[in-house]
Design a protein around this motif. Sequence first.
Motif, short mmCIF file in Angstrom:
data_model
loop_
_atom_site.label_atom_id
_atom_site.label_comp_id
_atom_site.label_asym_id
_atom_site.label_seq_id
_atom_site.Cartn_x
_atom_site.Cartn_y
_atom_site.Cartn_z
N ALA A 1 0.92 -1.40 -0.18
CA ALA A 1 0.10 -0.01 0.08
C ALA A 1 1.05 1.39 0.16
O ALA A 1 2.11 1.13 0.35
CB ALA A 1 -0.96 -0.01 1.12
N PRO A 2 0.39 2.15 -0.45
CA PRO A 2 1.18 3.70 -0.62
C PRO A 2 1.37 4.15 0.81
O PRO A 2 0.69 4.34 1.61
CB PRO A 2 0.13 4.57 -1.43
CG PRO A 2 -0.92 3.94 -1.19
CD PRO A 2 -0.94 2.58 -0.86
N PRO B 1 4.02 -3.08 2.99
CA PRO B 1 2.64 -3.63 3.44
C PRO B 1 1.76 -3.08 4.30
O PRO B 1 1.98 -2.00 5.15
CB PRO B 1 3.36 -5.06 4.15
CG PRO B 1 4.55 -4.93 3.65
CD PRO B 1 5.07 -3.52 3.51
N GLU B 2 0.39 -3.38 4.11
CA GLU B 2 -0.59 -2.79 5.03
C GLU B 2 -0.18 -3.04 6.43
O GLU B 2 0.26 -4.37 6.72
CB GLU B 2 -1.96 -3.27 4.76
CG GLU B 2 -2.47 -2.69 3.29
CD GLU B 2 -4.06 -3.11 3.20
OE1 GLU B 2 -4.22 -4.45 3.48
OE2 GLU B 2 -4.76 -2.34 2.87
N ARG C 1 -2.75 1.50 4.72
CA ARG C 1 -3.83 0.76 3.95
C ARG C 1 -4.05 0.97 2.41
O ARG C 1 -3.65 1.85 2.27
CB ARG C 1 -5.28 1.14 4.58
CG ARG C 1 -5.38 1.14 5.98
CD ARG C 1 -5.25 -0.27 6.52
NE ARG C 1 -5.42 -0.51 8.16
CZ ARG C 1 -4.59 -0.47 8.93
NH1 ARG C 1 -3.17 -0.08 8.47
NH2 ARG C 1 -4.91 -0.60 10.21
N LYS C 2 -4.53 0.21 1.61
CA LYS C 2 -4.51 0.27 0.53
C LYS C 2 -5.48 1.46 -0.24
O LYS C 2 -5.14 2.05 -1.13
CB LYS C 2 -5.01 -0.99 -0.34
CG LYS C 2 -3.93 -2.17 -0.39
CD LYS C 2 -4.35 -3.58 -0.94
CE LYS C 2 -3.38 -4.30 -1.15
NZ LYS C 2 -3.84 -5.60 -1.84
N ASP C 3 -6.27 1.58 0.64
CA ASP C 3 -7.40 2.45 0.20
C ASP C 3 -7.21 4.20 0.61
O ASP C 3 -8.02 4.97 0.45
CB ASP C 3 -8.85 2.16 0.49
CG ASP C 3 -9.02 2.22 2.25
OD1 ASP C 3 -7.91 2.40 2.80
OD2 ASP C 3 -9.90 2.02 2.65
N ARG C 4 -5.97 4.21 1.10
CA ARG C 4 -5.74 5.67 1.49
C ARG C 4 -4.12 5.96 1.48
O ARG C 4 -3.40 5.15 1.25
CB ARG C 4 -6.32 6.15 2.86
CG ARG C 4 -5.64 5.19 4.09
CD ARG C 4 -6.35 5.86 5.31
NE ARG C 4 -5.53 5.08 6.31
CZ ARG C 4 -6.40 4.40 7.45
NH1 ARG C 4 -7.65 4.10 7.26
NH2 ARG C 4 -5.82 3.61 8.25
N GLN C 5 -3.77 7.04 1.38
CA GLN C 5 -2.22 7.58 1.46
C GLN C 5 -1.89 8.05 2.68
O GLN C 5 -2.53 9.14 3.31
CB GLN C 5 -2.05 8.59 0.44
CG GLN C 5 -0.67 9.30 0.28
CD GLN C 5 0.44 8.16 -0.37
OE1 GLN C 5 -0.04 8.06 -1.58
NE2 GLN C 5 1.35 7.99 0.20
#
Length: 261
Positions: free
Chosen positions: A17-18, A97-98, A206-210
């Motif tokens: 994740a970013p 990784p998350e 998390r994958k859904d946020r920066q």
Amino acid sequence: MCKKSDPAPEFQEQNLAPLSVEFDNIVGDRTFSVNNTGSPYTNGAGEKFSISMLQYFISNIKVTTAEGKSYTVNQDSSYFMISGADKATRFAKVNVPEGDYTSLTFTMGVDSLRSTMPIDKRTGVLDPAAGGHDSGGMYWGWNSGYIFFRFEGNSSVISDDANGDPTGKKQFKYHIGGFGGYSAPTINNIKTVTLDLRTAGIARVRKDRQSNIHLFVDVMKVFNGTNSFRIAEHPNVMFSEYSTKVANNLTGMFRHDHTEN
């Protein structure tokens, strides 16, 4: 089952994740500005100065959880050059990784292994041909090594005898490098910085946020750090033994301010 003596396990290359690390340059309690001749800064010795250049390498980013589980970013994706004149360079963007990370570690400089790799393994910001030394580059062609930290400016406290600039400007130059290699085995100015994120906010990746770890980088620490010194006494420090004293000040520049999740 891991024994207590076993090293903490590392994350695997999955669920990436970013994450970004923001290097926000400041000068003491003031904002950072290039060519601030009309409003000079003042160091701990009372010397006024302006800044004409700031550039430094960040590499080998690693994050660690409260349980001691760590992840080191793939080295090929973990070299960044922060330029004070270009705000777009202040973000080091990686994928990890998350997880919930309580510690951030990075290198200031370029490690000895990468410094001695073939040229085709040193591309992007590490390309030695990307600007010569005199035009703002970060590579000593004569020494086959990187400048880890390049900081330049002007100060009226510099004597004419110490100033070798043909234009008559009273310039200071701090070009700090040296990886302890074959060319200078006694000089190793590579520095590792580890910051505890728990007080000002851990990174919840998390994958859904920066997630963004916001650091302040106080370049006043160059003068006012552990080995404080006067510009008048050391206006030019490059590949010399005194560079190790300046390098020891550099780790104190970094402070975690907050984390945006």
